[in-house]
Design a protein around this motif. Structure first.
Motif, mmCIF file in Angstrom:
data_model
loop_
_atom_site.group_PDB
_atom_site.id
_atom_site.type_symbol
_atom_site.label_atom_id
_atom_site.label_comp_id
_atom_site.label_asym_id
_atom_site.label_seq_id
_atom_site.Cartn_x
_atom_site.Cartn_y
_atom_site.Cartn_z
ATOM 1 N N LEU A 458 0.824 -1.201 0.000
ATOM 2 C CA LEU A 458 0.000 0.000 0.000
ATOM 3 C C LEU A 458 0.864 1.260 0.000
ATOM 4 C CD1 LEU A 458 -2.808 -1.128 2.493
ATOM 5 C CD2 LEU A 458 -3.008 -0.818 0.019
ATOM 6 N N TYR A 459 1.748 1.369 0.975
ATOM 7 C CA TYR A 459 2.540 2.596 1.098
ATOM 8 C C TYR A 459 3.533 2.748 -0.058
ATOM 9 C CZ TYR A 459 5.500 6.185 3.206
ATOM 10 O OH TYR A 459 6.218 7.331 3.438
ATOM 11 N N GLN A 460 4.363 1.708 -0.283
ATOM 12 C CA GLN A 460 5.347 1.799 -1.373
ATOM 13 C C GLN A 460 4.676 1.799 -2.746
ATOM 14 O OE1 GLN A 460 7.998 -1.568 -1.868
ATOM 15 N NE2 GLN A 460 9.639 -0.281 -2.655
ATOM 16 N N ALA A 461 3.598 1.038 -2.887
ATOM 17 C CA ALA A 461 2.962 0.899 -4.194
ATOM 18 C C ALA A 461 2.165 2.131 -4.608
ATOM 19 C CB ALA A 461 2.056 -0.332 -4.186
ATOM 20 N N TYR A 462 1.484 2.794 -3.651
ATOM 21 C CA TYR A 462 0.541 3.834 -4.036
ATOM 22 C C TYR A 462 0.757 5.191 -3.366
ATOM 23 C CZ TYR A 462 -1.756 -0.495 -5.386
ATOM 24 O OH TYR A 462 -2.018 -1.721 -5.915
ATOM 25 N N ILE A 463 1.419 5.198 -2.233
ATOM 26 C CA ILE A 463 1.535 6.458 -1.503
ATOM 27 C C ILE A 463 2.901 7.104 -1.684
ATOM 28 C CG2 ILE A 463 1.429 7.534 0.795
ATOM 29 C CD1 ILE A 463 -0.497 5.278 1.614
ATOM 30 N N ALA A 464 3.966 6.321 -1.487
ATOM 31 C CA ALA A 464 5.322 6.883 -1.552
ATOM 32 C C ALA A 464 6.259 5.930 -2.287
ATOM 33 C CB ALA A 464 5.842 7.169 -0.145
ATOM 34 N N PRO A 465 6.102 5.819 -3.616
ATOM 35 C CA PRO A 465 6.999 4.934 -4.373
ATOM 36 C C PRO A 465 8.393 5.562 -4.531
ATOM 37 C CG PRO A 465 5.515 6.085 -5.854
ATOM 38 C CD PRO A 465 5.089 6.452 -4.473
ATOM 39 N N ASN A 466 9.355 4.703 -4.869
ATOM 40 C CA ASN A 466 10.715 5.151 -5.212
ATOM 41 C C ASN A 466 11.428 5.863 -4.072
ATOM 42 O OD1 ASN A 466 10.263 4.221 -7.913
ATOM 43 N ND2 ASN A 466 9.168 6.133 -8.340
ATOM 44 N N LYS A 467 11.137 5.492 -2.854
ATOM 45 C CA LYS A 467 11.883 6.023 -1.718
ATOM 46 C C LYS A 467 13.055 5.090 -1.402
ATOM 47 C CE LYS A 467 9.084 9.500 -0.787
ATOM 48 N NZ LYS A 467 9.500 10.915 -0.862
ATOM 49 N N THR A 468 13.917 5.511 -0.497
ATOM 50 C CA THR A 468 15.070 4.696 -0.133
ATOM 51 C C THR A 468 14.638 3.519 0.733
ATOM 52 O OG1 THR A 468 15.514 5.952 1.888
ATOM 53 C CG2 THR A 468 16.532 6.744 -0.164
ATOM 54 N N ASP A 469 15.507 2.516 0.799
ATOM 55 C CA ASP A 469 15.204 1.358 1.636
ATOM 56 C C ASP A 469 15.087 1.758 3.101
ATOM 57 O OD1 ASP A 469 15.138 -1.755 1.702
ATOM 58 O OD2 ASP A 469 16.541 -1.205 3.292
ATOM 59 N N ASP A 470 15.915 2.696 3.535
ATOM 60 C CA ASP A 470 15.849 3.173 4.920
ATOM 61 C C ASP A 470 14.483 3.783 5.228
ATOM 62 O OD1 ASP A 470 18.368 2.333 5.528
ATOM 63 O OD2 ASP A 470 19.329 4.282 5.204
ATOM 64 N N HIS A 471 13.909 4.452 4.241
ATOM 65 C CA HIS A 471 12.601 5.078 4.435
ATOM 66 C C HIS A 471 11.528 4.010 4.679
ATOM 67 C CE1 HIS A 471 9.431 8.112 3.926
ATOM 68 N NE2 HIS A 471 8.780 7.185 3.239
#
Length: 649
Positions: A458-471
């Motif tokens: 949900l978060y990585q797919a639709y809200i905040a994609p392409n962030k760092t792994d640490d994020h």
């Protein structure tokens, strides 16, 4: 009219304290190995099969299992074993032999991510949301069960139990992630066995052995209303209703206390709910996906199946023993009931007298008493009070006793009552630690599954994609806290049910039943399209909601337990309602998925579906001796399972 609490000694507190310190210590010790989001959510895929296998079992063996299965043992008898021999073992073997190669081989990080690879984003998003809701409810149900037990056993305030227990789980999951949860689940497995085996042994000995238990339950079956087991005063069963697994089912819904027939048991539980849970529920699949390689991943459910097969002796037999003790004169034991607070008795008595003066019917009287006391009532017992004019002319004190006697059995309190009865100093601390361990394994498993699906799907797919792994690692830790808080809220909702297994099977019917139809078609029919899967999954879930809104089980009033739109069908029990709901949801999803798949075109080629669809995936050649192959082990386990069914036929 109050339940006596017990007092822990220094030894008991020491055992409990050492365990809590140890599991928190595991979380802190493993923190140094958790450096990336993959480490936090999937343990870096590095854990051996025997560990993931026991964790696979223990993630399902929460307080829900210990409390709910003992409750169902008393309420439904030995037919509860079908949750294991029909509702678990075949599906676990199917997962190992057929489905794990797809999950593990696709490198998907979660079940919803597999749905994205096989179908599309819509299907993934819908399943992510529904699964997240399910895990929160499952976690809350487990939390409520344990907090209620601690309150009744030790007198600890219910709300404090909720928050303190949740904080302990939060500490070690937040530090060590899935790895911490898995290793503590292995520890919890052994604690549960050590803590409850003595209770079962002492209880069976006190009851006079298995033959004596069977004799007592034969009498219970012919007069179930005496023990508050049915809502009809004239209801009777055959003598083997509580002690035979299959014969009462052959007689139809009216011949067994669970109120189900052979079709509902085999199709509703044995196929839809069972395969839907064990094969598509990311809570348990996540443990296998953390295994070090494909062989270990496929062996994970098989390792878990061995102790799973014999767990009815530990978790269902106590409920059966409790019912036998209730029917044994001189034992001084009876099934626990929900206790009406002393301050509410004046309102209850006044409410009953008003209802009688107005010549109200049974349902109206039950509803008014429930409103006055906050507990549910057995309509057969209420009918006895109304039919006896002398009882209504009795004193307020005598009438209060009759009202308390009419309260439904609190089946979730069965295991607690046995712990109180049989556990002296030391053993009490061990049993209480086992309860705490069961709660932690159930809640931690659901929370780790929730944070993974939220972050990746949900978060990585639709809200905040392409962030760092640490994020994403940071988000996973934050949402762990959110998951704990939502679980606490769900626990308050779950407190309205008297049998934890009834509500959790209802939740599974909403989510897992239609999802299994989607998986079955997606993995074994390449023509299944993304549109077909999405429409079918949404329709199946909606169908389960519609079914629940128009049906109710006998003895319940319209509301959160069903019939909130219309009372079209009254089913014999909560579990019967759950089985038919699951069957209905699966069928709707299956049919509509086929229809819409045939009416829409495929968007993925055969090449894209390799590794995702059985017929399009090349068979993997793994060098294993024939006796070590998953198929061979699976057949051996099925043979043992059939023998167990035959023994308790």
């Amino acid at each position: 009219m109050s339940q006596a609490t017990v007092h822990l000694s220094f030894v008991d507190y020491s055992i409990l304290g050492l365990y809590v310190a140890f599991v928190i210590g595991i979380g802190f010790a493993l923190k140094r190995n958790v450096k990336t989001s993959a480490d936090f959510f999937l343990s870096g895929r590095s854990i051996p099969a025997w560990v993931t296998g026991l964790a696979f079992l223990s993630a399902n063996l929460g307080a829900l299992e210990l409390v709910g299965m003992a409750a169902s043992g008393a309420k439904y008898g030995i037919s509860t074993c079908h949750f294991y021999w029909v509702g678990a073992i075949p599906a676990m073997i199917f997962l190992a032999v057929f489905m794990m190669p797809f999950y593990y081989g696709s490198k998907a990080r979660s079940v919803p991510e597999y749905l994205k690879l096989r179908f599309d984003e819509r299907t993934r998003a819908f399943n992510s949301v529904s699964f997240a809701v399910m895990t929160i409810f499952a976690s809350g149900i487990s939390l409520n069960a344990l907090s209620k037990l601690l309150h009744q056993l030790l007198g600890w305030e219910y709300n404090i139990c909720l928050w303190v227990c949740s904080f302990i789980v939060l500490l070690y999951v937040l530090k060590g992630g899935l790895t911490s949860a898995i290793y503590t689940e292995v520890l919890q497995f052994f604690m549960i066995v050590l803590g409850f085996a003595p209770v079962v042994f002492l209880g069976l000995k006190d009851a006079g052995g298995w033959n004596a238990v069977k004799d007592k339950l034969a009498g219970v079956a012919t007069h179930p209303a005496t023990y508050n087991l049915v809502s009809e005063g004239s209801k009777t069963f055959e003598p083997n209703a509580w002690t035979s697994a299959w014969v009462p089912l052959l007689g139809g819904p009216s011949a067994n206390p669970m109120g189900v027939d052979l079709f509902a048991m085999v199709f509703g539980l044995g196929f839809v709910l069972s395969f839907g849970y064990w094969c598509t529920n990311f809570l348990v699949v996540q443990r296998a996906m953390a295994a070090k390689d494909m062989v270990a991943a496929r062996n994970t459910p098989l390792v878990a199946a061995v102790p799973k097969m014999f767990f009815p002796l530990l978790v269902i037999l106590p409920g059966i023993i409790a019912l036998a003790l209730t029917a044994t004169p001189g034992k001084g034991y009876h099934l626990p009931q929900a206790i009406i607070q002393q301050s509410k008795f004046p309102d209850a008595v006044a409410s009953l007298r008003r209802a009688v003066a107005d010549h109200a019917d049974n349902d109206t009287v039950s509803k008014s008493l429930s409103a006055a006391t906050g507990v549910s009532f057995n309509s057969a017992k209420i009918a006895e009070i109304l039919a006896n004019p002398a009882s209504l002319s009795a004193s307020d004190k005598q009438l209060a006793i009759r009202i308390q006697d009419a309260v439904v059995n609190d089946y979730d309190g069965v295991i607690l009552s046995l712990v109180k009865r049989y556990c002296p100093t030391g053993l009490l601390g061990l049993a209480l630690t086992a309860l705490l361990a069961s709660f932690m394994s159930g809640m931690a498993g659901n929370v780790t599954a929730f944070n993974t699906v939220w972050t990746y799907d949900l978060y990585q797919a639709y809200i905040a994609p392409n962030k760092t792994d640490d994020h994403y690692y940071w988000m996973g830790r934050v949402v762990t806290i959110v998951g704990i808080l939502l679980s606490i809220a769900a626990a308050y909702f779950a407190s309205m049910w008297t049998n934890a297994m009834d509500i959790i099977q209802l939740v599974f019917g909403f989510v897992n039943a239609p999802l299994f139809a989607t998986f079955l078609l997606g993995m074994f029919w390449s023509r299944t399209t993304g549109t077909g899967a999405f429409v079918g999954l949404v329709s199946g879930t909606a169908a389960s909601a519609l079914f629940h809104a128009c049906t109710i089980s006998q003895g319940n009033l319209p509301g959160v337990k069903g019939a909130y739109l219309a009372k079209l069908v009254v089913l014999p029990s909560d579990m019967a309602q759950n089985f038919w709901l699951a069957s209905f949801a699966f069928t709707v999803c299956f049919i509509l998925t086929v229809v819409f798949s045939l009416a829409t075109r495929r968007t993925k080629t055969d090449e894209e579906l390799k590794g995702l669809v059985y017929s399009l995936t090349p068979k993997q050649i793994v060098k294993q001796a024939w006796y070590a192959q998953p198929g061979t082990i699976g057949i051996a386990l099925l043979i043992v399972c059939v023998i167990l069914n035959f023994i308790f036929w």
